[in-house]
Design a protein around this motif. Sequence first.
Motif, PDB file in Angstrom:
ATOM      1  N   LEU A  11      68.533  24.482  41.213  1.00  0.00           N
ATOM      2  CA  LEU A  11      67.883  25.035  40.177  1.00  0.00           C
ATOM      3  C   LEU A  11      66.734  24.189  39.835  1.00  0.00           C
ATOM      4  O   LEU A  11      66.654  22.894  40.186  1.00  0.00           O
ATOM      5  CB  LEU A  11      68.755  24.913  38.996  1.00  0.00           C
ATOM      6  N   LYS A  90      62.757  34.128  37.355  1.00  0.00           N
ATOM      7  CA  LYS A  90      62.430  33.393  37.965  1.00  0.00           C
ATOM      8  C   LYS A  90      61.444  32.057  37.390  1.00  0.00           C
ATOM      9  O   LYS A  90      61.207  31.095  37.852  1.00  0.00           O
ATOM     10  CB  LYS A  90      61.925  33.624  39.428  1.00  0.00           C
ATOM     11  N   THR A  93      64.814  28.550  33.636  1.00  0.00           N
ATOM     12  CA  THR A  93      65.893  28.257  33.909  1.00  0.00           C
ATOM     13  C   THR A  93      66.854  28.286  32.423  1.00  0.00           C
ATOM     14  O   THR A  93      66.379  27.617  31.540  1.00  0.00           O
ATOM     15  CB  THR A  93      66.102  26.903  34.532  1.00  0.00           C
ATOM     16  N   ASP A 139      71.673  31.147  34.395  1.00  0.00           N
ATOM     17  CA  ASP A 139      71.653  30.306  35.528  1.00  0.00           C
ATOM     18  C   ASP A 139      72.721  29.078  35.970  1.00  0.00           C
ATOM     19  O   ASP A 139      73.551  28.971  36.857  1.00  0.00           O
ATOM     20  CB  ASP A 139      70.267  29.339  36.014  1.00  0.00           C
ATOM     21  N   THR A 171      75.589  28.375  38.585  1.00  0.00           N
ATOM     22  CA  THR A 171      75.776  27.201  38.922  1.00  0.00           C
ATOM     23  C   THR A 171      76.710  26.569  37.687  1.00  0.00           C
ATOM     24  O   THR A 171      76.783  27.256  36.620  1.00  0.00           O
ATOM     25  CB  THR A 171      74.445  26.383  38.653  1.00  0.00           C
TER      26      THR A 171
END
Length: 322
Positions: A11, A90, A93, A139, A171
Amino acid sequence: MELRPLGATGLSVTPIGLGLAALGRPVYITLDRAKDLGSDRSVAALERRSHEVLSSANDAGIRYFDAARSYGFAERFLASWLRERGLPPKAITVGSKWGYAYVGDWQVDARVHEVKDHSLAALRRQIAESRALLGEYLDLYQIHSATLESGVLDDYAVLSELNALRVSGLTIGMSVSGPRQADVIRRALAVSVDGVNLFQSVQATWNLLEPSAGPALAEAHQAGWGVIIKEALANGRLAKQDGPLASIAARLETTPDRVALAAAFVEYLADIVLSGAVTADQVRSNAGALELSLEPDDLAELGALAQTSERYWAERAELPWS
């Protein structure tokens, strides 16, 4: 503000992030909320305030945003802001957390504001809720305030479910709190599911009053984990600290909040230091910490502020929800 990797997670984040703990619900333990937020704590007012601070953070270059299921409507406010701004996934985060539920019913004088539940049922319910609000923006998903006492780090069913989420592309991390933060981090570094360490990041309290987690955070960093620092201003206490912090800020012609945040970057290789701002001015001031360079003598002087962990967490527990 330039992007940097969050450990070995893959990330990309900015060194300053915005935490929504004090923005997503009508009361929290941050000092001076009455002055900063005023008396209107309606859902609509807090959503407007959240959007204002999120926009100021984004304009300052901040690209990491931190929420949790227990932060009232923080995920909802973040989602509505993302739709309003039209930001692609994108471009930012987003991290959130499961393991506590908000139960305050938007009442300022609620007897209980959040309850802890690290069960498999809570994980399954809350990941569904987070994904319903944040969708592909989500994320990083963290255990909220993992402790040894809750048993979550030994619950194979929960760990296996988290591992399945990791395999699917999410994640997985954890946040820690309390005087045993270092013990929890070290225990988590040894957690293995199917031969792989499950966790990829840790979010811990580190500030000039409570630096005890530092060595364990350094170990996590060395293991490739992303390191996120929360409560760098000690819930607002350091923003008004007299003594060394104020004198160093005066000498550098800056503000105590920037000095305290800058110190967090020097110690233990933090990837992100979270701002807990509740006003646009505060988030802009916090972002200015990146312009500071503290000398070894400054850090030695600031080290005198450290308390024992037991004292720090006892005093934090006495902070009023307001």
